[in-house]
Scaffold this motif. Sequence first.
Motif, short mmCIF file in Angstrom:
data_model
loop_
_atom_site.label_atom_id
_atom_site.label_comp_id
_atom_site.label_asym_id
_atom_site.label_seq_id
_atom_site.Cartn_x
_atom_site.Cartn_y
_atom_site.Cartn_z
N ASP A 20 0.82 -1.22 0.00
CA ASP A 20 0.00 0.00 0.00
C ASP A 20 0.85 1.26 0.00
N VAL A 21 1.94 1.26 0.77
CA VAL A 21 2.83 2.43 0.83
C VAL A 21 3.45 2.70 -0.53
N LEU A 22 3.87 1.64 -1.22
CA LEU A 22 4.45 1.80 -2.55
C LEU A 22 3.43 2.35 -3.53
N LYS A 23 2.23 1.82 -3.47
CA LYS A 23 1.18 2.27 -4.40
C LYS A 23 0.80 3.72 -4.19
N VAL A 24 0.58 4.10 -2.95
CA VAL A 24 0.11 5.46 -2.66
C VAL A 24 1.16 6.51 -3.06
N ASN A 25 2.44 6.09 -3.11
CA ASN A 25 3.50 7.03 -3.47
C ASN A 25 3.97 6.86 -4.92
N GLY A 26 3.17 6.14 -5.70
CA GLY A 26 3.42 6.06 -7.12
C GLY A 26 4.59 5.20 -7.55
N VAL A 27 5.02 4.30 -6.68
CA VAL A 27 6.13 3.40 -7.03
C VAL A 27 5.54 2.18 -7.74
N ASN A 28 5.70 2.15 -9.04
CA ASN A 28 5.09 1.08 -9.84
C ASN A 28 6.11 0.09 -10.38
N LYS A 29 7.38 0.51 -10.47
CA LYS A 29 8.42 -0.36 -11.02
C LYS A 29 9.31 -0.89 -9.90
N ILE A 30 9.39 -2.21 -9.82
CA ILE A 30 10.14 -2.84 -8.74
C ILE A 30 11.09 -3.89 -9.31
N ASN A 31 12.36 -3.76 -8.95
CA ASN A 31 13.34 -4.79 -9.28
C ASN A 31 13.56 -5.66 -8.05
N ILE A 32 13.49 -6.96 -8.21
CA ILE A 32 13.77 -7.85 -7.10
C ILE A 32 14.95 -8.76 -7.45
N SER A 33 15.66 -9.20 -6.45
CA SER A 33 16.82 -10.06 -6.64
C SER A 33 16.43 -11.51 -6.36
N LEU A 34 16.72 -12.38 -7.32
CA LEU A 34 16.42 -13.81 -7.15
C LEU A 34 17.41 -14.57 -8.02
N ASP A 35 18.43 -15.15 -7.41
CA ASP A 35 19.52 -15.74 -8.18
C ASP A 35 19.38 -17.23 -8.44
N SER A 36 18.39 -17.85 -7.84
CA SER A 36 18.16 -19.27 -8.10
C SER A 36 16.71 -19.62 -7.83
N LEU A 37 16.20 -20.58 -8.60
CA LEU A 37 14.85 -21.11 -8.37
C LEU A 37 14.90 -22.38 -7.55
N ASP A 38 16.09 -22.72 -7.10
CA ASP A 38 16.30 -23.90 -6.25
C ASP A 38 16.47 -23.44 -4.81
N ARG A 39 15.65 -23.98 -3.91
CA ARG A 39 15.64 -23.53 -2.51
C ARG A 39 17.01 -23.68 -1.86
N GLY A 40 17.68 -24.80 -2.12
CA GLY A 40 18.99 -25.03 -1.53
C GLY A 40 20.04 -24.07 -2.03
N LYS A 41 20.03 -23.80 -3.34
CA LYS A 41 20.98 -22.84 -3.90
C LYS A 41 20.71 -21.43 -3.38
N PHE A 42 19.44 -21.09 -3.28
CA PHE A 42 19.07 -19.77 -2.76
C PHE A 42 19.65 -19.58 -1.35
N LYS A 43 19.49 -20.59 -0.52
CA LYS A 43 20.00 -20.52 0.85
C LYS A 43 21.52 -20.40 0.85
N HIS A 44 22.17 -21.09 -0.07
CA HIS A 44 23.63 -21.06 -0.14
C HIS A 44 24.13 -19.67 -0.53
N ILE A 45 23.51 -19.08 -1.53
CA ILE A 45 24.02 -17.79 -2.04
C ILE A 45 23.65 -16.63 -1.12
N THR A 46 22.48 -16.71 -0.46
CA THR A 46 22.03 -15.61 0.40
C THR A 46 22.36 -15.83 1.87
#
Length: 335
Positions: A110-136
């Motif tokens: 809601d905070v993002l919407k009300v302040n006009g933030v429509n473009k969001i970049n997210i970080s996701l380096d693996s679709l594998d749960r184990g690899k994600f845990k390893h890298i992060t």
Amino acid sequence: MKNETPVLQDLHGRHHGYLRISLIERCNLRCSYCMPEEGVPLSPKSHLMTNEEIYQIAKTFVKHGVTKIRLTGGEPLVRKDIPVILEKLATLPVELSITSNAVIIDKFIDVLKVNGVNKINISLDSLDRGKFKHITRRDQFDIVYKNMLLLVEEGFKVKVNVVLMKGFNENEIIDFINLTKELPVVIRFIEFMPFDGNKWDMGKMVSYAEVMTYVNATFSEESIQRLQDAPNDTSKNYKISGYKGSFAVISSVTNPFCDSCNRLRLTANGQLKNCLFSSSESDILTTLRSGKPIEPVIQKAVQAKFKVRGGMDTLEKLQEPKLHSNNRSMITIGG
């Protein structure tokens, strides 16, 4: 004689209309390519920009031609006064966006919407749960993936940043592209870049050419569409015919986009970096706190910008540790 050169124009004729502001050096993940395993020394709170100082500095940049501001970190959403910062910056005539690891972003829809933030970049380096845990170094894959889907459902324009590392996640390139079949997201493959403490070497990097080798081996030539890149775009953009989303490659190492670069970075402790690869910084915050105008500091920093990658204009120079080991770790620069 008065200097008539615009404040945000460098000596190579590039105008800088895009400011990335790091709000905080802290993060709730510990990604190995971003933060050294032993952590980083954090700036004392008194050395960090307050929300009013962020606004005043941003306002000055906008006055001189900045039209886009992206908030980064660390993880910008762990800063307690993020709603106040968004509210202040939303009063400026700019496109406001944010980069997040998406761990807690569901609490800020809601905070993002009300302040006009429509473009969001997210970080996701693996679709594998184990690899994600390893890298992060954190077990948060499920919530990040769920929040990515939530952002799409809520109508945000979502880009997913994937830092590719050889022997780790290059075998997931096609899996990521296949996400775009049903999801209207942009998957952005990023070449692994050198920063303090991330143990970079060329052997760990998956290049633009290698990414496209995977793509060409999987999809037919007719189905791979080369999209028109936006002005000043950092990425080479593609789409698979019939897919809702698209994918791109950010080739900062092997095929840099320096000729059209329009970006400047402001660190959480008020230092201006004219290039992601540059080890030099200009202290804006001290000047602001002394009551002096910050334009001369900004202009001097912009005009000192090298034509290519902080002066590392060949791959040979990029592979010389002493030329990039004095740079900050990525977490204290801002993504």
